[in-house]
Design a protein around this motif. Structure first.
Motif, PDB file in Angstrom:
ATOM      1  N   LEU A 238       0.813  -1.208   0.000  1.00 36.34           N
ATOM      2  CA  LEU A 238       0.000   0.000   0.000  1.00 36.34           C
ATOM      3  C   LEU A 238       0.850   1.264   0.000  1.00 36.34           C
ATOM      4  N   TRP A 242       1.485   1.473  -4.113  1.00 37.54           N
ATOM      5  CA  TRP A 242       0.286   2.277  -4.351  1.00 37.54           C
ATOM      6  C   TRP A 242       0.381   3.664  -3.717  1.00 37.54           C
ATOM      7  N   TYR A 244       0.370   5.178  -0.717  1.00 36.39           N
ATOM      8  CA  TYR A 244      -0.394   5.736   0.391  1.00 36.39           C
ATOM      9  C   TYR A 244       0.567   6.020   1.547  1.00 36.39           C
ATOM     10  N   ALA A 249      -2.371   3.813   4.585  1.00 33.20           N
ATOM     11  CA  ALA A 249      -2.180   2.376   4.411  1.00 33.20           C
ATOM     12  C   ALA A 249      -2.854   1.597   5.539  1.00 33.20           C
ATOM     13  N   ARG A 252      -6.620   1.494   5.147  1.00 32.37           N
ATOM     14  CA  ARG A 252      -7.068   0.640   4.057  1.00 32.37           C
ATOM     15  C   ARG A 252      -6.937  -0.834   4.361  1.00 32.37           C
ATOM     16  N   VAL A 294      -5.826 -11.550  -3.669  1.00 30.14           N
ATOM     17  CA  VAL A 294      -4.978 -10.358  -3.563  1.00 30.14           C
ATOM     18  C   VAL A 294      -3.809 -10.449  -4.547  1.00 30.14           C
ATOM     19  N   GLY A 303      -5.563  -1.993  -8.483  1.00 26.62           N
ATOM     20  CA  GLY A 303      -5.726  -0.923  -7.510  1.00 26.62           C
ATOM     21  C   GLY A 303      -6.412  -1.376  -6.236  1.00 26.62           C
ATOM     22  N   TYR A 304      -6.507  -0.427  -5.280  1.00 26.17           N
ATOM     23  CA  TYR A 304      -6.967  -0.780  -3.942  1.00 26.17           C
ATOM     24  C   TYR A 304      -8.397  -1.306  -3.908  1.00 26.17           C
ATOM     25  N   ILE A 307      -9.027  -5.006  -3.895  1.00 23.88           N
ATOM     26  CA  ILE A 307      -8.597  -5.931  -2.846  1.00 23.88           C
ATOM     27  C   ILE A 307      -9.496  -5.869  -1.610  1.00 23.88           C
ATOM     28  N   VAL A 308     -10.500  -5.001  -1.610  1.00 25.22           N
ATOM     29  CA  VAL A 308     -11.378  -4.909  -0.444  1.00 25.22           C
ATOM     30  C   VAL A 308     -12.082  -6.242  -0.203  1.00 25.22           C
TER      31      VAL A 308
END
Length: 424
Positions: A238, A242, A244, A249, A252, A294, A303-304, A307-308
């Motif tokens: 993260l 990415w 953050y 991070a 998230r 993941v 992107g984020y 992965i939620v």
């Protein structure tokens, strides 16, 4: 980090043995006091050398806290309520492990790194008198102190953990790592031989004759190897790939951590109804599926947001498995051996976590690097896949846990058939 990990992992079994002899609450309170004082020492450290030294002693305090917290909680509840209590315990401890990046990120970004340690001081000062008043003392069997067992298990843990934490830095083929690994294995073999002959062993090997006890510990090893390794690299993904910040991070990762507060207590309540085996096996399979998902997201650079869902899946899986694995180990021993069981589980938990980070770091080094975001992403994908493999290994161990219909929840031994009343 290595100084803390070493002293924590190495002293867990020794602390458990001392608690059985001198009182689990007494060791728990001593650990809280030591951890609190050393937290202040870390915050006040004038140099990195002093910080490392304070962290090592702080790890010794943790080694006195963790197994005795689990043993004292287990002793306070009978078998019918223990699983539910351990479910709540799992939600709190799991949230602490996985929520660390979020809290730590907020503290580092908003205040200063020293406050990571200062925050522990008022918590410790509150908990020590509260625990002294509210927790009943408990002990193990009155037995002669097994000094030989303590020395050998400490040497074994030191050699194994040292080789794991130094392997990627010094090189797995370096004399340092090979020597400490060989020494750890030799000490472990000596410990097993000693305990088989000791009249009053610190860890009776008869406990491992229970398939419930052995399989539960093996599942816990795989579970924590996957969790610790994945958490270590997810936080870096993260931030480094990415972009953050530390707080961003941590926030998230919340979809992963919040499941522990929601699912783990429910899983603890389900244990008496359906048993530990389905929860451990299914939970760690879900964790593995989440980690593989993941890895796919990272490979495709989605992107984020993508992965939620896999974070929720992996978090729900470990939330199902964690209280069941703990109850499996604790429920397989009589009350006098609760400290030994908790010490064994927590030692293998820490060894599993250290093993997971070391293995994933080695995989990362072979496939990627920190040279650029792209290089980090290339290394992250196989690490997530290996974390999934470690989780699946834990699920396979979970399948070896006997079903509840064949096992008494408080013993781990086959249930005695109820007498049949025949009409005269």
């Amino acid at each position: 980090i290595n100084a803390y990990t070493l002293s924590f992992a190495v002293l867990l079994m020794t602390a458990s043995a001392l608690g059985d002899r001198f009182g689990r609450r007494r060791l728990f309170l001593a650990g809280l006091a030591l951890f609190t004082v050393m937290s202040a020492a870390c915050a006040l450290a004038p140099s990195i050398g002093w910080l490392i030294a304070a962290r090592a002693v702080q790890g010794a305090g943790s080694a006195m806290i963790m197994p005795h917290a689990m043993a004292l909680l287990s002793a306070a509840y009978g078998p019918e309520k223990r699983a539910k209590a351990l479910g709540i315990f799992s939600s709190v401890t799991g949230l602490a492990v996985l929520g660390g990046p979020m809290i730590g990120g907020a503290v580092v970004q908003g205040l200063d790194w020293h406050w990571i340690f200062w925050l522990n001081v008022p918590i410790g000062l509150l908990l020590i008198p509260l625990a002294a008043r509210k927790i009943d003392e408990s002990r193990g069997r009155v037995a002669r102190f097994d000094l030989g067992g303590v020395v050998l298990v400490t040497a074994a843990a030191l050699g194994l953990v040292w080789s794991l934490v130094r392997g990627n830095t010094a090189g797995w083929a370096s004399p340092e790592v090979l020597a400490t690994l060989a020494g750890g294995v030799a000490a472990l073999a000596g410990f097993i031989a000693w305990e088989r002959r000791a009249p009053e062993p610190m860890l009776p090997l008869r406990l491992f004759r229970s398939r419930t006890f052995t399989a539960g510990n093996a599942a816990g090893f795989g579970m924590y190897a996957g969790i610790f390794g994945a958490a270590f690299f997810l936080a870096q993904l993260l931030q480094l790939d990415w972009h953050y910040g530390p707080l961003g991070a941590g926030l998230r990762l919340a979809p992963w951590t919040v499941t522990l507060t929601l699912v783990a207590p429910v899983a603890g309540a389900l244990v008496p109804r359906i048993g530990e085996r389905p929860l451990v096996a299914a939970g760690l399979t879900l964790q593995a599926a989440g980690f593989l998902w993941v890895a796919l997201v990272a490979r495709e650079q989605l992107g984020y947001a993508a992965i939620v869902a896999p974070l929720v899946l992996a978090g729900s899986g470990v939330s199902l498995a964690m209280p069941a694995a703990q109850n499996c180990v604790i429920g397989a021993v009589p009350p006098a051996d609760l400290g030994k069981a908790a010490g064994t589980f927590n030692t293998l938990r820490q060894l599993g976590g250290t093993f997971g980070i070391a293995i994933l770091a080695a995989v990362f080094s072979g496939a990627g690097s920190y040279a650029s975001a792209q290089a980090f992403g290339a290394g992250f994908v196989p690490t997530a896949e290996v974390a999934a493999g470690l989780s699946l290994a834990g699920a396979m161990a979970g399948l070896l846990i006997p079903s509840r219909s064949r096992v008494r929840p408080d013993s781990g031994r086959p249930a005695t058939p109820a007498p049949v009343l025949q009409a005269k």
